[in-house]
Design an enzyme around this catalytic site. Structure first.
Site, PDB file in Angstrom:
ATOM      1  N   PHE A 153      -7.640  20.083 -24.890  1.00  0.00           N
ATOM      2  CA  PHE A 153      -7.688  19.545 -25.452  1.00  0.00           C
ATOM      3  C   PHE A 153      -9.122  19.021 -24.586  1.00  0.00           C
ATOM      4  O   PHE A 153      -9.837  19.652 -23.823  1.00  0.00           O
ATOM      5  CB  PHE A 153      -6.722  18.021 -24.607  1.00  0.00           C
ATOM      6  CG  PHE A 153      -7.645  16.855 -25.437  1.00  0.00           C
ATOM      7  CD1 PHE A 153      -7.353  16.024 -25.964  1.00  0.00           C
ATOM      8  CD2 PHE A 153      -7.570  16.150 -23.777  1.00  0.00           C
ATOM      9  CE1 PHE A 153      -8.550  14.663 -26.919  1.00  0.00           C
ATOM     10  CE2 PHE A 153      -8.881  14.543 -24.048  1.00  0.00           C
ATOM     11  CZ  PHE A 153      -8.731  13.931 -25.538  1.00  0.00           C
ATOM     12  N   ASP A 154     -10.175  18.399 -24.964  1.00  0.00           N
ATOM     13  CA  ASP A 154     -11.916  17.878 -24.314  1.00  0.00           C
ATOM     14  C   ASP A 154     -11.217  18.062 -23.388  1.00  0.00           C
ATOM     15  O   ASP A 154     -12.034  18.055 -22.322  1.00  0.00           O
ATOM     16  CB  ASP A 154     -12.554  17.175 -25.432  1.00  0.00           C
ATOM     17  CG  ASP A 154     -12.222  16.067 -25.183  1.00  0.00           C
ATOM     18  OD1 ASP A 154     -11.069  15.326 -25.177  1.00  0.00           O
ATOM     19  OD2 ASP A 154     -12.491  14.970 -26.182  1.00  0.00           O
TER      20      ASP A 154
ATOM     21  N   ASP B 108       0.589  20.500 -20.171  1.00  0.00           N
ATOM     22  CA  ASP B 108      -0.180  19.466 -20.207  1.00  0.00           C
ATOM     23  C   ASP B 108       0.674  18.440 -21.350  1.00  0.00           C
ATOM     24  O   ASP B 108       1.109  18.802 -22.895  1.00  0.00           O
ATOM     25  CB  ASP B 108      -1.542  19.832 -21.068  1.00  0.00           C
ATOM     26  CG  ASP B 108      -2.512  18.327 -21.292  1.00  0.00           C
ATOM     27  OD1 ASP B 108      -2.014  17.297 -21.274  1.00  0.00           O
ATOM     28  OD2 ASP B 108      -3.580  18.599 -21.926  1.00  0.00           O
TER      29      ASP B 108
ATOM     30  N   LYS C 110      -0.224   7.833 -22.895  1.00  0.00           N
ATOM     31  CA  LYS C 110       0.778   8.385 -23.956  1.00  0.00           C
ATOM     32  C   LYS C 110       2.089   7.690 -24.462  1.00  0.00           C
ATOM     33  O   LYS C 110       2.307   7.158 -24.573  1.00  0.00           O
ATOM     34  CB  LYS C 110       0.057   9.736 -25.065  1.00  0.00           C
ATOM     35  CG  LYS C 110      -1.375  10.013 -25.126  1.00  0.00           C
ATOM     36  CD  LYS C 110      -2.547  10.206 -24.074  1.00  0.00           C
ATOM     37  CE  LYS C 110      -3.633  10.578 -24.174  1.00  0.00           C
ATOM     38  NZ  LYS C 110      -4.363  10.969 -22.974  1.00  0.00           N
TER      39      LYS C 110
ATOM     40  N   HIS D  38     -19.531  13.547 -27.296  1.00  0.00           N
ATOM     41  CA  HIS D  38     -19.426  12.702 -28.122  1.00  0.00           C
ATOM     42  C   HIS D  38     -19.359  11.675 -27.673  1.00  0.00           C
ATOM     43  O   HIS D  38     -19.324  10.656 -27.796  1.00  0.00           O
ATOM     44  CB  HIS D  38     -17.924  13.223 -28.584  1.00  0.00           C
ATOM     45  CG  HIS D  38     -17.312  13.708 -27.971  1.00  0.00           C
ATOM     46  ND1 HIS D  38     -17.287  14.496 -27.033  1.00  0.00           N
ATOM     47  CD2 HIS D  38     -15.752  12.757 -27.944  1.00  0.00           C
ATOM     48  CE1 HIS D  38     -15.868  14.913 -26.960  1.00  0.00           C
ATOM     49  NE2 HIS D  38     -15.156  13.780 -26.942  1.00  0.00           N
TER      50      HIS D  38
ATOM     51  N   ALA E 128       1.778  15.610 -22.496  1.00  0.00           N
ATOM     52  CA  ALA E 128       1.191  13.760 -22.714  1.00  0.00           C
ATOM     53  C   ALA E 128       1.994  13.172 -23.532  1.00  0.00           C
ATOM     54  O   ALA E 128       2.610  12.181 -23.739  1.00  0.00           O
ATOM     55  CB  ALA E 128      -0.680  13.766 -23.691  1.00  0.00           C
TER      56      ALA E 128
ATOM     57  N   TYR F  68       0.722  -1.624   0.189  1.00  0.00           N
ATOM     58  CA  TYR F  68      -0.684  -0.342   0.141  1.00  0.00           C
ATOM     59  C   TYR F  68       0.929   1.282   0.184  1.00  0.00           C
ATOM     60  O   TYR F  68       0.329   2.122  -0.405  1.00  0.00           O
ATOM     61  CB  TYR F  68      -1.134  -0.281   1.301  1.00  0.00           C
ATOM     62  CG  TYR F  68      -2.042   0.913   1.166  1.00  0.00           C
ATOM     63  CD1 TYR F  68      -3.178   0.554   0.857  1.00  0.00           C
ATOM     64  CD2 TYR F  68      -1.971   2.135   2.087  1.00  0.00           C
ATOM     65  CE1 TYR F  68      -4.219   2.356   0.661  1.00  0.00           C
ATOM     66  CE2 TYR F  68      -2.505   3.427   1.450  1.00  0.00           C
ATOM     67  CZ  TYR F  68      -3.861   3.374   1.361  1.00  0.00           C
ATOM     68  OH  TYR F  68      -4.983   4.445   0.858  1.00  0.00           O
TER      69      TYR F  68
HETATM   70  N1  F0G Z   1      -4.131  15.828 -22.828  1.00  0.00           N
HETATM   71  C1  F0G Z   1      -4.323  15.739 -24.056  1.00  0.00           C
HETATM   72  C2  F0G Z   1      -3.628  16.878 -24.492  1.00  0.00           C
HETATM   73  C3  F0G Z   1      -4.658  14.852 -23.919  1.00  0.00           C
HETATM   74  O1  F0G Z   1      -4.571  14.424 -25.862  1.00  0.00           O
HETATM   75  C4  F0G Z   1      -5.373  13.528 -23.263  1.00  0.00           C
HETATM   76  C5  F0G Z   1      -6.414  12.481 -23.696  1.00  0.00           C
HETATM   77  C6  F0G Z   1      -5.336  13.503 -21.809  1.00  0.00           C
HETATM   78  C7  F0G Z   1      -4.654  15.545 -21.144  1.00  0.00           C
HETATM   79  C8  F0G Z   1      -6.683  13.473 -20.952  1.00  0.00           C
HETATM   80  O2  F0G Z   1      -5.324  12.058 -20.495  1.00  0.00           O
HETATM   81  O3  F0G Z   1      -6.982  10.338 -20.983  1.00  0.00           O
HETATM   82  O4  F0G Z   1      -4.749  10.057 -19.950  1.00  0.00           O
HETATM   83  O5  F0G Z   1      -7.092  10.766 -18.973  1.00  0.00           O
HETATM   84  N2  F0G Z   1      -6.478  12.099 -24.948  1.00  0.00           N
HETATM   85  C9  F0G Z   1      -6.684  11.209 -25.125  1.00  0.00           C
HETATM   86  C10 F0G Z   1      -6.935  11.288 -27.172  1.00  0.00           C
HETATM   87  C11 F0G Z   1      -7.979  10.653 -24.526  1.00  0.00           C
HETATM   88  O6  F0G Z   1      -7.511  10.265 -27.351  1.00  0.00           O
HETATM   89  O7  F0G Z   1      -6.149  11.827 -27.647  1.00  0.00           O
HETATM   90  P1  F0G Z   1      -6.332  10.575 -20.233  1.00  0.00           P
END
Ligand code: F0G
Length: 468
Positions: free
Chosen positions: A124-125, A215, A258, A450, A217, A72
């Site tokens: 990002f969304d 951000d 990613k 979406h 990723a 843990y």
């Molecule tokens: N920031 C970026 C630039 C992303 O592309 C994503 C996720 C996230 C944050 C969120 O990360 O999924 O680990 O919570 N992108 C995926 C995509 C889902 O299909 O581009 P997460």
């Protein structure tokens, strides 16, 4: 034409995939309300929905799973993870979490007040939705070249520094608790941000006393583009470029799904000790103890190894080369795409391919449906369906500039021949494009519609379109 990219690995374990008969695919897509997020993955032949968490682990990561320590508190894998994150991302404190959007949630719950603005090169969304959910107002400042279809500027992911500065002067720095740079910039085509631009944003942050977060990723793909396209970086290692990039930021939000080359995981990394305690409280509240944050010990190990593998230059040559090759083949069969190609997928311009379908009737979703019907291929709409949600704070819908179909390529998973198959299917769609139909939404949630909305195909719109 780019050289056919050769995979710098051989395949040790295989996962069978199969193509369902076309009649069955047509039935399935209708049953799921024409929303590909609702299809069973086994009913998909080539899955280009996302590059997130979908790639293959290396033999070293697989071996790492076996040394997972599921204690843990204080597992050995946590220390390996923490040390790796500190080395690459150059931060003093690391908070693990199970994916990127949790890092967003923890940070924004802690630092945002209602009515605060959050500038980004492009949100990002999930970042946009998390900002809005905490009462913040997301604002995007993509560089001018991002919208110029004729420009082959390699750093279209950049932030527009002049507009950013003017905006902060207008609203006042007190209402801007953080500035974010997304590397690479997913929403403009996975295109990178230059080191010069990162340094310039840092300058704006210093001028107004605002912290800078990444951000991050796709930090490794971004570092690779800097090496290839920015003068002065040709002879640097990808690791040292990544370290320099991250050195400009006060904090990092990371989805390790990613460029962590992992199936699950994420983290926050920061320097500010005053912020740390509040973030840790939230982490324990919603994810878990400070040394696992919602992850298994074995996941922490796979991420620690993956973060370094993502920085290998032969892997990145192949990764970015594969995307370029895919893009050039698509252009040859007459499919308009966003150029130059970025790091993690191809963004087909369905607005241009299907001008007879208005944005309100989702031309990009029409192409997504057709990819599944004709080829069992799953892609994702990045257009009016994804970004047309109403902002709950303002009640206004955000109109996207383009209607895109993203074909994201999972890391180390599909070979050049899989991509050639996709190109053959796109070629068929291009030939028949005038017969594709529009769609309308029949059911939608309040946020991120979406993922779950349902659609219906518009009979007779446009006239002469094929039947579902
Ligand atoms: N920031 C970026 C630039 C992303 O592309 C994503 C996720 C996230 C944050 C969120 O990360 O999924 O680990 O919570 N992108 C995926 C995509 C889902 O299909 O581009 P997460």
């Amino acid at each position: 034409m780019a050289k056919r990219p050769i995979e710098p690995f051989r395949i040790k374990a295989v996962e069978p995939i199969s193509l369902l008969p076309e009649a069955q695919r047509r039935r399935i897509i209708k049953e799921v309300g024409f929303n590909v997020f609702r299809i069973r993955a086994e009913d998909v032949f080539i899955d280009l929905l996302t590059d997130s968490g979908t790639g293959s682990l290396s033999q070293f990561q697989q071996a790492g799973l076996m040394i997972g320590d599921e204690s843990y508190a204080g597992s050995r894998n946590w220390f390996h993870f923490e040390q790796t994150v500190k080395e690459i991302f150059q931060k003093k404190f690391v908070l693990p979490c199970h994916q990127g959007r949790v890092a967003e949630n923890i940070l924004f719950s802690t630092i945002l007040k209602k009515g605060d603005y959050v500038p980004n090169n492009t949100h990002f969304d999930t970042t946009r939705a998390n900002t809005m959910h905490k009462g913040g107002i997301p604002v995007d400042f993509p560089c001018r070249e991002a919208d110029d279809e004729r420009s082959d500027f390699p750093f279209k992911g950049n932030m527009d520094i002049d507009r950013l500065r003017a905006f902060i002067q207008k609203v006042g720095p007190d209402r801007v608790p953080v500035i974010i740079i997304t590397v690479t910039n997913n929403s403009v085509g996975g295109l990178p941000v230059s080191m010069a631009n990162i340094a310039a944003v840092r300058g704006v942050c210093d001028e107004f006393g605002i912290p800078l977060f990444f951000d991050a990723a796709r930090y490794a793909e971004n570092a690779y583009f800097i090496k290839r396209h920015e003068s002065g970086y040709e002879d640097r290692t990808i690791m040292s470029i990544a370290q320099e990039m991250c050195g400009h930021a006060d904090g990092i939000m990371m989805s390790a799904k990613k460029d962590g080359l992992a199936n699950m995981g994420g983290f926050l990394a920061i320097n500010d000790e005053k912020l740390l305690g509040r973030l840790q409280e939230m982490l324990i509240l919603i994810e878990g103890f400070l040394t696992y944050g919602g992850l298994n010990g074995r996941d922490l190990e796979a991420i620690a190894i993956g973060l370094k593998e993502a920085l290998c230059e032969d892997y990145l040559d192949y990764r970015v080369g594969q995307i370029r090759y895919f893009g050039e083949m698509l252009q040859q069969v007459g499919c308009p795409i966003v150029t130059p190609t970025g790091g993690h997928g191809i963004f087909a311009d369905a607005g241009k391919l299907l001008p007879h379908i208005e944005p309100a009737h989702f031309p990009a979703q029409s192409m997504v449906v057709e990819l599944y019907r004709r080829g069992g291929i799953r892609a994702v709409e990045i257009g009016s369906m994804m970004f047309g949600d109403k902002d709950p704070n303002t009640g206004k819908a955000v109109a996207p500039k383009r209607e895109l179909v993203r074909m994201a390529v999972p890391r180390r998973m599909y070979t050049a021949s899989h991509l050639e198959y996709v190109v053959d299917i796109v070629a068929e769609i291009v030939k028949d494009k005038d017969r594709l139909r529009g769609y309308r939404i029949v059911k939608e949630p309040a946020y991120l519609r979406h993922f779950t909305c349902e659609l219906e195909e518009m009979a007779g719109y446009p006239a002469g379109a094929i039947s579902g």
